[in-house]
Design a protein around this motif. Structure first.
Motif, PDB file in Angstrom:
ATOM      1  N   ARG A  27      -8.686  19.772  -6.589  1.00 22.40           N
ATOM      2  CA  ARG A  27      -8.950  18.818  -5.317  1.00 22.40           C
ATOM      3  C   ARG A  27      -8.300  17.806  -4.817  1.00 22.40           C
ATOM      4  N   PRO A  28      -6.783  17.778  -5.036  1.00 19.72           N
ATOM      5  CA  PRO A  28      -5.952  16.939  -4.814  1.00 19.72           C
ATOM      6  C   PRO A  28      -5.780  16.361  -3.255  1.00 19.72           C
ATOM      7  N   LYS A  29      -5.558  15.156  -3.056  1.00 20.30           N
ATOM      8  CA  LYS A  29      -4.988  14.793  -1.803  1.00 20.30           C
ATOM      9  C   LYS A  29      -3.604  15.023  -1.595  1.00 20.30           C
ATOM     10  N   TYR A  30      -2.820  15.161  -2.759  1.00 22.14           N
ATOM     11  CA  TYR A  30      -1.308  15.461  -2.598  1.00 22.14           C
ATOM     12  C   TYR A  30      -0.912  16.470  -3.465  1.00 22.14           C
TER      13      TYR A  30
ATOM     14  N   LYS B 130      11.096   8.291 -15.771  1.00 21.90           N
ATOM     15  CA  LYS B 130      11.371   6.949 -15.613  1.00 21.90           C
ATOM     16  C   LYS B 130      12.314   6.600 -14.391  1.00 21.90           C
ATOM     17  N   VAL B 131      11.526   5.762 -13.419  1.00 21.55           N
ATOM     18  CA  VAL B 131      12.435   5.347 -12.218  1.00 21.55           C
ATOM     19  C   VAL B 131      13.136   4.007 -12.508  1.00 21.55           C
ATOM     20  N   ALA B 132      14.472   4.168 -12.515  1.00 19.00           N
ATOM     21  CA  ALA B 132      15.371   2.904 -12.446  1.00 19.00           C
ATOM     22  C   ALA B 132      15.397   2.012 -11.588  1.00 19.00           C
ATOM     23  N   GLY B 133      15.073   2.430 -10.302  1.00 20.37           N
ATOM     24  CA  GLY B 133      14.935   1.599  -9.033  1.00 20.37           C
ATOM     25  C   GLY B 133      14.310   2.138  -8.075  1.00 20.37           C
ATOM     26  N   GLY B 134      13.938   1.297  -7.162  1.00 22.03           N
ATOM     27  CA  GLY B 134      13.121   1.773  -5.800  1.00 22.03           C
ATOM     28  C   GLY B 134      11.551   1.611  -6.155  1.00 22.03           C
ATOM     29  N   SER B 135      11.040   2.526  -5.390  1.00 17.27           N
ATOM     30  CA  SER B 135       9.428   2.606  -5.576  1.00 17.27           C
ATOM     31  C   SER B 135       8.904   3.709  -5.060  1.00 17.27           C
ATOM     32  N   VAL B 136       7.723   3.988  -5.812  1.00 10.82           N
ATOM     33  CA  VAL B 136       6.817   5.223  -5.589  1.00 10.82           C
ATOM     34  C   VAL B 136       5.418   4.590  -5.103  1.00 10.82           C
ATOM     35  N   ARG B 137       4.955   4.943  -3.847  1.00 12.45           N
ATOM     36  CA  ARG B 137       3.764   4.357  -3.413  1.00 12.45           C
ATOM     37  C   ARG B 137       2.718   5.599  -3.414  1.00 12.45           C
ATOM     38  N   ILE B 138       1.454   5.298  -3.801  1.00 14.35           N
ATOM     39  CA  ILE B 138       0.481   6.191  -3.524  1.00 14.35           C
ATOM     40  C   ILE B 138      -0.618   5.665  -2.669  1.00 14.35           C
ATOM     41  N   ASP B 139      -0.770   6.067  -1.472  1.00 12.15           N
ATOM     42  CA  ASP B 139      -1.921   5.079  -0.504  1.00 12.15           C
ATOM     43  C   ASP B 139      -1.673   3.716  -0.567  1.00 12.15           C
ATOM     44  N   GLY B 140      -0.415   3.303  -0.732  1.00  7.02           N
ATOM     45  CA  GLY B 140      -0.079   1.826  -0.472  1.00  7.02           C
ATOM     46  C   GLY B 140       0.131   1.243  -2.093  1.00  7.02           C
ATOM     47  N   VAL B 141      -0.150   1.951  -2.896  1.00  5.08           N
ATOM     48  CA  VAL B 141      -0.134   1.191  -4.387  1.00  5.08           C
ATOM     49  C   VAL B 141       1.323   1.585  -5.019  1.00  5.08           C
ATOM     50  N   ASP B 142       1.891   0.796  -5.539  1.00  6.22           N
ATOM     51  CA  ASP B 142       3.266   1.012  -6.254  1.00  6.22           C
ATOM     52  C   ASP B 142       2.894   1.625  -7.510  1.00  6.22           C
ATOM     53  N   VAL B 143       3.223   2.831  -8.101  1.00  5.97           N
ATOM     54  CA  VAL B 143       2.866   3.539  -9.210  1.00  5.97           C
ATOM     55  C   VAL B 143       3.981   3.551 -10.163  1.00  5.97           C
ATOM     56  N   VAL B 144       5.098   2.908  -9.805  1.00  6.66           N
ATOM     57  CA  VAL B 144       6.150   3.251 -10.773  1.00  6.66           C
ATOM     58  C   VAL B 144       5.878   2.906 -12.233  1.00  6.66           C
TER      59      VAL B 144
ATOM     60  N   ILE C 295       2.111   9.302   0.745  1.00  4.47           N
ATOM     61  CA  ILE C 295       3.300   9.246  -0.700  1.00  4.47           C
ATOM     62  C   ILE C 295       4.378   8.519  -0.089  1.00  4.47           C
ATOM     63  N   GLU C 296       4.801   7.370  -0.480  1.00  8.21           N
ATOM     64  CA  GLU C 296       6.110   6.842   0.066  1.00  8.21           C
ATOM     65  C   GLU C 296       6.946   6.712  -1.007  1.00  8.21           C
ATOM     66  N   VAL C 297       8.181   7.449  -0.878  1.00  7.26           N
ATOM     67  CA  VAL C 297       9.227   7.277  -2.155  1.00  7.26           C
ATOM     68  C   VAL C 297      10.223   6.557  -1.371  1.00  7.26           C
ATOM     69  N   ASP C 298      10.586   5.454  -1.883  1.00  7.38           N
ATOM     70  CA  ASP C 298      11.421   4.545  -1.147  1.00  7.38           C
ATOM     71  C   ASP C 298      12.881   3.995  -1.996  1.00  7.38           C
ATOM     72  N   LYS C 299      13.991   4.704  -1.790  1.00 13.60           N
ATOM     73  CA  LYS C 299      15.181   4.265  -2.573  1.00 13.60           C
ATOM     74  C   LYS C 299      14.989   4.283  -3.997  1.00 13.60           C
TER      75      LYS C 299
ATOM     76  N   LEU D 261      11.720   9.366   0.959  1.00 13.84           N
ATOM     77  CA  LEU D 261      10.779  10.429   1.579  1.00 13.84           C
ATOM     78  C   LEU D 261       9.174   9.867   1.860  1.00 13.84           C
ATOM     79  N   THR D 262       8.629  10.381   2.812  1.00 14.57           N
ATOM     80  CA  THR D 262       7.102  10.048   3.027  1.00 14.57           C
ATOM     81  C   THR D 262       6.489  11.482   3.078  1.00 14.57           C
ATOM     82  N   LEU D 263       5.231  11.485   2.621  1.00 11.37           N
ATOM     83  CA  LEU D 263       4.473  12.658   2.660  1.00 11.37           C
ATOM     84  C   LEU D 263       2.883  12.247   3.272  1.00 11.37           C
ATOM     85  N   GLU D 264       2.650  12.622   4.441  1.00 10.54           N
ATOM     86  CA  GLU D 264       1.439  12.314   4.933  1.00 10.54           C
ATOM     87  C   GLU D 264       0.192  13.385   4.703  1.00 10.54           C
ATOM     88  N   PRO D 265      -1.117  12.949   4.779  1.00 12.11           N
ATOM     89  CA  PRO D 265      -2.213  13.839   4.547  1.00 12.11           C
ATOM     90  C   PRO D 265      -1.922  15.147   5.647  1.00 12.11           C
ATOM     91  N   GLY D 266      -1.958  16.328   5.224  1.00 13.30           N
ATOM     92  CA  GLY D 266      -1.873  17.572   6.033  1.00 13.30           C
ATOM     93  C   GLY D 266      -0.774  17.919   6.474  1.00 13.30           C
TER      94      GLY D 266
END
Length: 259
Positions: free
Chosen positions: A168-171, A53-67, A3-7, A23-28
């Protein structure tokens, strides 16, 4: 895989609740978000899960922006969470509450459920066995038939964490899961969080219990006034005057930071 939360920026009207938080959250990995009340911790969780709702920046789960992705589709990508205030029907039993956690990973359609296909029956047996293991791990077996409304809040929180693990989540995102727990329950919770992380699940934890934060965290992110104040190893952060000042502002005492 992360999970990558960017600005990320979140606004409520004229109020800026989060400003350029990353922030970044890696598996494990176990990452803790800490800071005084009102610093934006739960808002950060909600921005990741799609409830805010996000007004700016990005939230990516396994490389996919899910904003722009709705919450149920983020769940399908492997997110599970608990809430600061548990969200359960007080009339359902502990066992049924945990079994609800398996619903997002169920492959049974309506027709299959009605016809009781072999696949559905096999899956139900698997869920029942997995539920039994989770109830045992959380020492909730003797309470399986008890309605949630009859339990103290600390045990309800354990049920909610158990339900999230059943997904059974990944995150796994846990919002103040130790609030109201006895010392024994806190240790049980810590053991389960470590076990889940060791199995490769990334755990993002909001927690005020600093002893638990120090015990569990691989990495900590400090928010203050909706902004990223600091991030890094917890023991290193304890030597940062800005971090100490922010955390003291939440009502902690110096001894609690050094114990």
């Amino acid at each position: 895989m992360s999970i990558e939360v960017d600005k990320v920026v979140v606004r409520f009207g004229g109020l800026v609740a989060l400003q350029d938080v990353s922030l970044t959250l890696e598996p494990g990995q176990i990452v803790t978000v800490i800071g005084p009340n009102g610093s934006g911790k739960s808002t950060l969780f909600n921005s990741i899960t799609g409830l805010t709702k996000v007004a700016g920046g990005s939230v990516r789960i396994d490389g996919v922006d899910v904003v722009k992705t709705p919450p149920h589709q983020r769940i399908a990508r492997g997110l599970a969470r608990s809430f600061q205030t548990p969200r359960f029907d007080p009339r359902i039993s502990v066992e049924d509450a945990v079994l609800c956690g398996f619903y997002p990973v169920s492959h049974a359609g309506i027709a299959g459920s009605l016809l009781r296909t072999l696949r559905v029956a096999r899956q139900e047996r698997e869920f029942a066995q997995a539920c039994e293991r989770i109830l045992t791990d959380f020492k909730l077996g003797p309470l399986r038939g008890v309605a949630l409304g009859e339990l103290p809040m600390g045990q309800v929180r354990l049920v909610e964490v158990a339900r999230a693990i059943a997904h059974r989540p990944k995150y796994l995102l846990l919002d103040e899961p130790a609030a109201g727990l006895t010392r024994a329950e806190q240790q049980l919770l810590a053991d389960e969080i470590r076990r889940v992380a060791a199995a490769g699940v990334g755990v993002l934890l909001v927690e005020h219990n600093f002893a638990l934060v120090r015990e569990l965290s691989d990495h900590a992110v400090v928010l203050d006034g909706g902004r990223l104040l600091a991030s890094g190893n917890v023991n290193e952060l304890m030597r940062d005057p800005a971090f100490v000042a922010a955390y003291l502002g939440s009502g902690q005492q110096p001894a609690e930071l050094t114990s």
